[in-house]
Design an enzyme around this catalytic site. Sequence first.
Site, mmCIF file in Angstrom:
data_model
loop_
_atom_site.group_PDB
_atom_site.id
_atom_site.type_symbol
_atom_site.label_atom_id
_atom_site.label_comp_id
_atom_site.label_asym_id
_atom_site.label_seq_id
_atom_site.Cartn_x
_atom_site.Cartn_y
_atom_site.Cartn_z
ATOM 1 N N LYS A 253 0.853 -1.201 0.000
ATOM 2 C CA LYS A 253 0.000 0.000 0.000
ATOM 3 C C LYS A 253 0.881 1.241 0.000
ATOM 4 O O LYS A 253 1.687 1.437 0.905
ATOM 5 C CB LYS A 253 -0.908 -0.001 1.235
ATOM 6 C CG LYS A 253 -1.683 1.310 1.450
ATOM 7 C CD LYS A 253 -2.611 1.258 2.669
ATOM 8 C CE LYS A 253 -3.241 2.623 2.964
ATOM 9 N NZ LYS A 253 -4.115 2.610 4.160
ATOM 10 N N LYS A 265 -9.766 12.758 8.873
ATOM 11 C CA LYS A 265 -9.303 12.291 10.186
ATOM 12 C C LYS A 265 -9.194 13.464 11.155
ATOM 13 O O LYS A 265 -9.018 14.601 10.727
ATOM 14 C CB LYS A 265 -7.910 11.658 10.036
ATOM 15 C CG LYS A 265 -7.868 10.341 9.302
ATOM 16 C CD LYS A 265 -6.438 9.819 9.212
ATOM 17 C CE LYS A 265 -6.381 8.507 8.449
ATOM 18 N NZ LYS A 265 -7.038 7.393 9.140
ATOM 19 N N ASP A 335 -12.029 7.328 4.046
ATOM 20 C CA ASP A 335 -10.821 6.987 4.809
ATOM 21 C C ASP A 335 -10.481 5.500 4.693
ATOM 22 O O ASP A 335 -9.406 5.075 5.107
ATOM 23 C CB ASP A 335 -11.012 7.394 6.277
ATOM 24 C CG ASP A 335 -9.710 7.521 7.034
ATOM 25 O OD1 ASP A 335 -8.645 7.493 6.373
ATOM 26 O OD2 ASP A 335 -9.749 7.646 8.272
ATOM 27 N N ARG A 339 -7.832 -0.206 0.911
ATOM 28 C CA ARG A 339 -8.436 -1.373 0.246
ATOM 29 C C ARG A 339 -8.823 -1.040 -1.188
ATOM 30 O O ARG A 339 -8.845 -1.921 -2.046
ATOM 31 C CB ARG A 339 -9.632 -1.866 1.081
ATOM 32 C CG ARG A 339 -10.703 -0.839 1.275
ATOM 33 C CD ARG A 339 -11.614 -1.159 2.451
ATOM 34 N NE ARG A 339 -10.953 -0.963 3.752
ATOM 35 C CZ ARG A 339 -11.520 -1.181 4.923
ATOM 36 N NH1 ARG A 339 -12.763 -1.620 4.976
ATOM 37 N NH2 ARG A 339 -10.855 -0.984 6.046
HETATM 38 N N1 BES Z 1 -4.221 4.382 7.074
HETATM 39 C C1 BES Z 1 -5.365 4.097 7.848
HETATM 40 C C2 BES Z 1 -5.115 3.021 8.904
HETATM 41 C C3 BES Z 1 -4.117 3.351 9.991
HETATM 42 C C4 BES Z 1 -4.569 3.705 11.244
HETATM 43 C C5 BES Z 1 -2.765 3.240 9.781
HETATM 44 C C6 BES Z 1 -3.664 3.961 12.257
HETATM 45 C C7 BES Z 1 -1.861 3.498 10.799
HETATM 46 C C8 BES Z 1 -2.317 3.850 12.036
HETATM 47 C C9 BES Z 1 -6.490 3.585 6.933
HETATM 48 O O1 BES Z 1 -6.508 4.125 5.668
HETATM 49 C C10 BES Z 1 -7.772 3.978 7.597
HETATM 50 O O2 BES Z 1 -8.016 5.140 7.723
HETATM 51 N N2 BES Z 1 -8.577 2.986 7.967
HETATM 52 C C11 BES Z 1 -9.842 3.223 8.590
HETATM 53 C C12 BES Z 1 -10.846 2.271 7.969
HETATM 54 C C13 BES Z 1 -12.268 2.549 8.355
HETATM 55 C C14 BES Z 1 -12.724 3.895 7.812
HETATM 56 C C15 BES Z 1 -13.159 1.436 7.830
HETATM 57 C C16 BES Z 1 -9.709 2.979 10.067
HETATM 58 O O3 BES Z 1 -8.970 2.069 10.466
HETATM 59 O O4 BES Z 1 -10.298 3.726 10.830
HETATM 60 ZN ZN ZN Z 2 -4.711 4.706 4.915
HETATM 61 MN MN MN Z 3 -7.509 5.972 5.583
#
Ligand code: BES
Ligand code: ZN
Ligand code: MN
Length: 486
Positions: A253, A265, A335, A339
């Site tokens: 990724k 965020k 966010d 995926r």
């Molecule tokens: N890059 C983030 C995940 C992440 C979180 C990486 C903390 C490193 C530290 C990912 O793109 C994300 O934002 N995921 C969301 C998914 C949700 C919206 C279904 C998450 O984990 O909140």
């Molecule tokens: Zn991310």
């Molecule tokens: Mn994200």
Amino acid sequence: MKSSISAKALNAVETPLLALIVAQGSMPSLDATLERAVASGDYKGKKDETLLVYGGGKAQRILLVGVGKGADITRSAVRRAVAIAAKRARGLGTKSFALAVTPEARGGLGAAELAQVAIEGVAQGRWQFLELKKQPEDPKPDLESVELVVEGSDKDEAEAGRRIGDAIAAGYVYTRNLQMQPGNIATPSHLGDLARKLGQAHGFTVTVLDKAQIKKEGMGALLAVAQGSAEEPRFIVLEYEGGTGAPVVLIGKGVTFDSGGISIKPAANMEDMKFDKSGATAVLGTFEVIGRLKPKVNVVGLIPATENLPSGTAVKPGDVVKSHYGKTIEIINTDAEGRLILCDALSYARRFKPAAVIDAATLTGAVVIALGHHAIGMLGNDEALPAEVRDAGERAGERCWPLPLWDEYRDLLKSDVADVKNSGGRAAGTIAGAWFLREFVDGFPWVHLDIAGTAYLESEGASHAKGPTAIGVRMFTEFLLKRAGA
Ligand code: BES
Ligand code: ZN
Ligand code: MN
């Protein structure tokens, strides 16, 4: 960093610092000052316990580092103890040091793996990132060389291990430094340029698709994430031919900055989202290792690279896009972008008829809740491949732990309007992310590694500086070397 192997008596080693990895309960008698310190009972050689003495021998200083005892002495324990030694050496400001592991402190490790993990440990402990500071406070010189002192009978084997350790160290440092680069420097096109450079240096075939080519290829999900940014996306393909037969495909990724997009965020710690490219940097670092070791195996690296930003052109919650595979996706949460870019890479991977596909991605915050910072979340569609990945992770000191991908969880991603939606809410977040990916896995064994909890550390540890970990480089290398029969 330079490394060398020598076979000498420890009291004959001339060095600013001799680091000795010792086991609890069996102290070497090497120097009178050291012996007094040990006899006093103050120092026992417990795990992580250190003692620095200024003795009368040829070494200006001697540093003891405890590795623990008996069955606790594993590759990871030795790597960690050596990292503590190297971190201390750098803190002292010595440019070189000598390192030895006492016979009791090597556990059951053979001479080759002992040398390999020792060099990996030095690379880990010596790391510092001063590149972007004009005026570093209290700057310490880089540790330039390490002399590994071994028994004469171990020398040849140790040399073989040193070659592997040096290559892994180079890839590891490459990755860790690149992870550290901020989003304004490490853009998607910059990652593309770096991949091309790796190709030139080591003779890989490298193809970098620009936005127009990504569009032509039909990668609608990657494009949807990229459409809010002024920076163009890239889709990077690295191909290494070292063997015969179907390749191993590694996917990383490459979100060079993840703001969340329209589903933005919170501001606190958002700067850490420069680490959202850590899967991509692990793949690039692994290719640096491959270029040096030339293992007898075919490997393809795929990196979808983009920013995730909000703007007037950004993708919105509720939008429906068409993926490379053909399935339509309702974007519930912008966010959940990782995926989206990975599903197009998984679909692209089909053309290589892979023997195995492993993706590494900082995909979910949920994996941090589930496993903290000590394990990678591992999910897949196969029985044998996860076991193989897990073994590689154990050898590498990058541990993977399985989560289930049962059919029941699939319902989380049912959409009212499209074939699938990209978020299933808070429940089982890591599993939902993996299930989404699985919708695009067709015809090959696949393992997904969620490295969101392990790609970077929020605070300093005994053996590790704060920040990036280069997670994946050592594990991917172990995996490939085993496949290559090395
Ligand atoms: N890059 C983030 C995940 C992440 C979180 C990486 C903390 C490193 C530290 C990912 O793109 C994300 O934002 N995921 C969301 C998914 C949700 C919206 C279904 C998450 O984990 O909140
Ligand atoms: Zn991310
Ligand atoms: Mn994200």
